[in-house]
Write a protein that holds these residues in place. Sequence first.
Motif, PDB file in Angstrom:
ATOM      1  N   CYS A 182       0.852  -1.191   0.000  1.00 31.91           N
ATOM      2  CA  CYS A 182       0.000   0.000   0.000  1.00 31.91           C
ATOM      3  C   CYS A 182       0.889   1.242   0.000  1.00 31.91           C
ATOM      4  CB  CYS A 182      -0.897  -0.019   1.237  1.00 31.91           C
ATOM      5  SG  CYS A 182      -1.895   1.478   1.434  1.00 31.91           S
ATOM      6  N   ILE A 183       0.580   2.199  -0.858  1.00 31.69           N
ATOM      7  CA  ILE A 183       1.398   3.412  -0.936  1.00 31.69           C
ATOM      8  C   ILE A 183       1.162   4.344   0.246  1.00 31.69           C
ATOM      9  CG2 ILE A 183       1.614   3.336  -3.446  1.00 31.69           C
ATOM     10  CD1 ILE A 183      -0.511   5.589  -3.549  1.00 31.69           C
ATOM     11  N   GLU A 184       0.104   4.089   1.028  1.00 34.06           N
ATOM     12  CA  GLU A 184      -0.184   4.930   2.198  1.00 34.06           C
ATOM     13  C   GLU A 184       0.449   4.367   3.462  1.00 34.06           C
ATOM     14  OE1 GLU A 184      -2.930   7.485   2.895  1.00 34.06           O
ATOM     15  OE2 GLU A 184      -2.975   8.036   0.782  1.00 34.06           O
ATOM     16  N   CYS A 185       0.099   3.105   3.785  1.00 29.33           N
ATOM     17  CA  CYS A 185       0.515   2.542   5.073  1.00 29.33           C
ATOM     18  C   CYS A 185       1.683   1.569   4.963  1.00 29.33           C
ATOM     19  CB  CYS A 185      -0.666   1.872   5.773  1.00 29.33           C
ATOM     20  SG  CYS A 185      -1.269   0.373   4.945  1.00 29.33           S
ATOM     21  N   GLY A 186       1.981   1.103   3.762  1.00 25.95           N
ATOM     22  CA  GLY A 186       3.098   0.183   3.573  1.00 25.95           C
ATOM     23  C   GLY A 186       2.764  -1.279   3.810  1.00 25.95           C
ATOM     24  N   GLU A 187       1.557  -1.570   4.260  1.00 24.30           N
ATOM     25  CA  GLU A 187       1.148  -2.963   4.463  1.00 24.30           C
ATOM     26  C   GLU A 187       0.843  -3.608   3.113  1.00 24.30           C
ATOM     27  OE1 GLU A 187       1.007  -4.633   7.428  1.00 24.30           O
ATOM     28  OE2 GLU A 187       1.936  -2.833   8.272  1.00 24.30           O
ATOM     29  N   TYR A 188       0.835  -4.934   3.078  1.00 20.10           N
ATOM     30  CA  TYR A 188       0.507  -5.623   1.840  1.00 20.10           C
ATOM     31  C   TYR A 188      -0.990  -5.511   1.552  1.00 20.10           C
ATOM     32  CZ  TYR A 188       5.111  -7.713   1.565  1.00 20.10           C
ATOM     33  OH  TYR A 188       6.462  -7.905   1.452  1.00 20.10           O
ATOM     34  N   ILE A 189      -1.305  -5.293   0.299  1.00 16.16           N
ATOM     35  CA  ILE A 189      -2.689  -5.259  -0.161  1.00 16.16           C
ATOM     36  C   ILE A 189      -3.170  -6.700  -0.249  1.00 16.16           C
ATOM     37  CG2 ILE A 189      -4.187  -4.592  -2.090  1.00 16.16           C
ATOM     38  CD1 ILE A 189      -2.029  -2.421  -2.761  1.00 16.16           C
ATOM     39  N   ALA A 190      -4.434  -6.926   0.087  1.00 16.91           N
ATOM     40  CA  ALA A 190      -4.987  -8.278   0.044  1.00 16.91           C
ATOM     41  C   ALA A 190      -4.820  -8.863  -1.359  1.00 16.91           C
ATOM     42  CB  ALA A 190      -6.459  -8.257   0.439  1.00 16.91           C
ATOM     43  N   PRO A 191      -4.344 -10.118  -1.445  1.00 19.19           N
ATOM     44  CA  PRO A 191      -4.129 -10.731  -2.758  1.00 19.19           C
ATOM     45  C   PRO A 191      -5.383 -10.751  -3.628  1.00 19.19           C
ATOM     46  CG  PRO A 191      -3.146 -12.076  -1.037  1.00 19.19           C
ATOM     47  CD  PRO A 191      -3.918 -10.997  -0.345  1.00 19.19           C
ATOM     48  N   LYS A 192      -6.548 -10.985  -3.025  1.00 14.36           N
ATOM     49  CA  LYS A 192      -7.799 -11.012  -3.805  1.00 14.36           C
ATOM     50  C   LYS A 192      -8.061  -9.643  -4.420  1.00 14.36           C
ATOM     51  CE  LYS A 192      -9.632 -15.126  -2.608  1.00 14.36           C
ATOM     52  NZ  LYS A 192      -9.705 -16.179  -3.542  1.00 14.36           N
ATOM     53  N   ARG A 193      -7.764  -8.583  -3.669  1.00 13.59           N
ATOM     54  CA  ARG A 193      -7.956  -7.217  -4.184  1.00 13.59           C
ATOM     55  C   ARG A 193      -7.014  -6.964  -5.362  1.00 13.59           C
ATOM     56  NH1 ARG A 193      -9.960  -2.220  -2.925  1.00 13.59           N
ATOM     57  NH2 ARG A 193      -8.573  -0.434  -3.077  1.00 13.59           N
ATOM     58  N   LEU A 194      -5.795  -7.411  -5.241  1.00 13.69           N
ATOM     59  CA  LEU A 194      -4.833  -7.229  -6.330  1.00 13.69           C
ATOM     60  C   LEU A 194      -5.208  -8.059  -7.553  1.00 13.69           C
ATOM     61  CD1 LEU A 194      -1.456  -7.144  -4.405  1.00 13.69           C
ATOM     62  CD2 LEU A 194      -2.437  -5.305  -5.762  1.00 13.69           C
ATOM     63  N   GLU A 195      -5.694  -9.272  -7.332  1.00 14.83           N
ATOM     64  CA  GLU A 195      -6.059 -10.121  -8.461  1.00 14.83           C
ATOM     65  C   GLU A 195      -7.216  -9.536  -9.265  1.00 14.83           C
ATOM     66  OE1 GLU A 195      -6.625 -13.977  -6.734  1.00 14.83           O
ATOM     67  OE2 GLU A 195      -4.490 -14.245  -6.378  1.00 14.83           O
ATOM     68  N   LEU A 196      -8.072  -8.767  -8.599  1.00 16.35           N
ATOM     69  CA  LEU A 196      -9.165  -8.096  -9.313  1.00 16.35           C
ATOM     70  C   LEU A 196      -8.632  -6.959 -10.176  1.00 16.35           C
ATOM     71  CD1 LEU A 196     -11.951  -7.921  -6.591  1.00 16.35           C
ATOM     72  CD2 LEU A 196     -11.950  -9.302  -8.664  1.00 16.35           C
ATOM     73  N   ASN A 197      -7.607  -6.286  -9.662  1.00 16.62           N
ATOM     74  CA  ASN A 197      -7.047  -5.146 -10.382  1.00 16.62           C
ATOM     75  C   ASN A 197      -5.589  -4.986  -9.956  1.00 16.62           C
ATOM     76  OD1 ASN A 197      -6.515  -2.811 -11.740  1.00 16.62           O
ATOM     77  ND2 ASN A 197      -8.052  -1.580 -10.716  1.00 16.62           N
ATOM     78  N   TYR A 198      -4.675  -5.442 -10.802  1.00 13.01           N
ATOM     79  CA  TYR A 198      -3.260  -5.435 -10.444  1.00 13.01           C
ATOM     80  C   TYR A 198      -2.665  -4.038 -10.311  1.00 13.01           C
ATOM     81  CZ  TYR A 198      -2.910 -10.478 -11.048  1.00 13.01           C
ATOM     82  OH  TYR A 198      -3.056 -11.829 -10.912  1.00 13.01           O
ATOM     83  N   VAL A 199      -3.352  -3.028 -10.760  1.00 15.38           N
ATOM     84  CA  VAL A 199      -2.804  -1.678 -10.651  1.00 15.38           C
ATOM     85  C   VAL A 199      -3.256  -0.979  -9.368  1.00 15.38           C
ATOM     86  CG1 VAL A 199      -2.554  -1.434 -13.150  1.00 15.38           C
ATOM     87  CG2 VAL A 199      -4.625  -0.606 -12.045  1.00 15.38           C
ATOM     88  N   THR A 200      -3.926  -1.713  -8.483  1.00 11.33           N
ATOM     89  CA  THR A 200      -4.373  -1.152  -7.204  1.00 11.33           C
ATOM     90  C   THR A 200      -3.163  -0.693  -6.403  1.00 11.33           C
ATOM     91  OG1 THR A 200      -6.297  -2.591  -7.189  1.00 11.33           O
ATOM     92  CG2 THR A 200      -5.634  -1.668  -5.080  1.00 11.33           C
ATOM     93  N   LEU A 201      -3.260   0.517  -5.860  1.00  9.31           N
ATOM     94  CA  LEU A 201      -2.135   1.091  -5.127  1.00  9.31           C
ATOM     95  C   LEU A 201      -2.355   1.143  -3.610  1.00  9.31           C
ATOM     96  CD1 LEU A 201      -1.350   4.085  -7.506  1.00  9.31           C
ATOM     97  CD2 LEU A 201      -0.104   1.938  -7.304  1.00  9.31           C
ATOM     98  N   LYS A 202      -3.607   0.996  -3.167  1.00 15.29           N
ATOM     99  CA  LYS A 202      -3.903   1.139  -1.741  1.00 15.29           C
ATOM    100  C   LYS A 202      -4.661  -0.069  -1.211  1.00 15.29           C
ATOM    101  CE  LYS A 202      -4.261   6.179  -1.871  1.00 15.29           C
ATOM    102  NZ  LYS A 202      -5.128   7.319  -1.585  1.00 15.29           N
ATOM    103  N   CYS A 203      -4.421  -0.371   0.057  1.00 20.10           N
ATOM    104  CA  CYS A 203      -5.192  -1.421   0.714  1.00 20.10           C
ATOM    105  C   CYS A 203      -6.619  -0.909   0.930  1.00 20.10           C
ATOM    106  CB  CYS A 203      -4.552  -1.814   2.038  1.00 20.10           C
ATOM    107  SG  CYS A 203      -4.578  -0.521   3.300  1.00 20.10           S
ATOM    108  N   ILE A 204      -7.508  -1.785   1.296  1.00 23.02           N
ATOM    109  CA  ILE A 204      -8.914  -1.406   1.438  1.00 23.02           C
ATOM    110  C   ILE A 204      -9.085  -0.344   2.523  1.00 23.02           C
ATOM    111  CG2 ILE A 204      -9.578  -3.240   3.052  1.00 23.02           C
ATOM    112  CD1 ILE A 204     -11.658  -2.119   0.058  1.00 23.02           C
ATOM    113  N   GLY A 205      -8.317  -0.451   3.575  1.00 22.54           N
ATOM    114  CA  GLY A 205      -8.428   0.524   4.669  1.00 22.54           C
ATOM    115  C   GLY A 205      -8.028   1.929   4.247  1.00 22.54           C
ATOM    116  N   CYS A 206      -6.960   2.042   3.508  1.00 20.69           N
ATOM    117  CA  CYS A 206      -6.473   3.365   3.071  1.00 20.69           C
ATOM    118  C   CYS A 206      -7.259   3.911   1.879  1.00 20.69           C
ATOM    119  CB  CYS A 206      -4.993   3.297   2.717  1.00 20.69           C
ATOM    120  SG  CYS A 206      -3.932   2.964   4.143  1.00 20.69           S
ATOM    121  N   ALA A 207      -7.908   3.014   1.143  1.00 20.62           N
ATOM    122  CA  ALA A 207      -8.674   3.455  -0.029  1.00 20.62           C
ATOM    123  C   ALA A 207      -9.982   4.134   0.378  1.00 20.62           C
ATOM    124  CB  ALA A 207      -8.966   2.275  -0.942  1.00 20.62           C
ATOM    125  N   GLU A 208     -10.450   3.868   1.589  1.00 21.26           N
ATOM    126  CA  GLU A 208     -11.731   4.442   2.021  1.00 21.26           C
ATOM    127  C   GLU A 208     -11.628   5.867   2.421  1.00 21.26           C
ATOM    128  OE1 GLU A 208     -12.992   1.710   5.033  1.00 21.26           O
ATOM    129  OE2 GLU A 208     -13.933   0.410   3.565  1.00 21.26           O
TER     130      GLU A 208
END
Length: 113
Positions: A87-113
């Motif tokens: 995640c470009i905000e918190c540095g934690e890993y983005i959930a693999p399922k979230r990335l598999e839906l869209n590999y260009v995702t830059l933020k985890c679900i928590g930071c995206a909200e």
Amino acid sequence: MNHPELDMDDVRRRLLEQRQQLVEESEASADSRNTVALDQTSTGRLTRMDALQTQAMAQAAQRRREAAIRFIDLALTRIDDDCFGECIECGEYIAPKRLELNYVTLKCIGCAE
């Protein structure tokens, strides 16, 4: 470090396939983005208006394709920089399922909200 739960070779291959598809779509639609000829002797007013609208829609689609290509290039750069999936905000890993839906995702679900 790249996301440990993802196969980076597979991710890279999929991103490159998406990028190639977008480039091919761009090349195939080049004619529809060209300047509309406004020859009043050969076409009527409504036909010209329709052609201008079609051109505007093709240009908008091209802008979306170009933005998608930029995001794919950024994802490929992140793989090369060994930080894909972080995640470009918190540095934690983005959930693999979230990335598999869209590999260009830059933020985890928590930071995206």
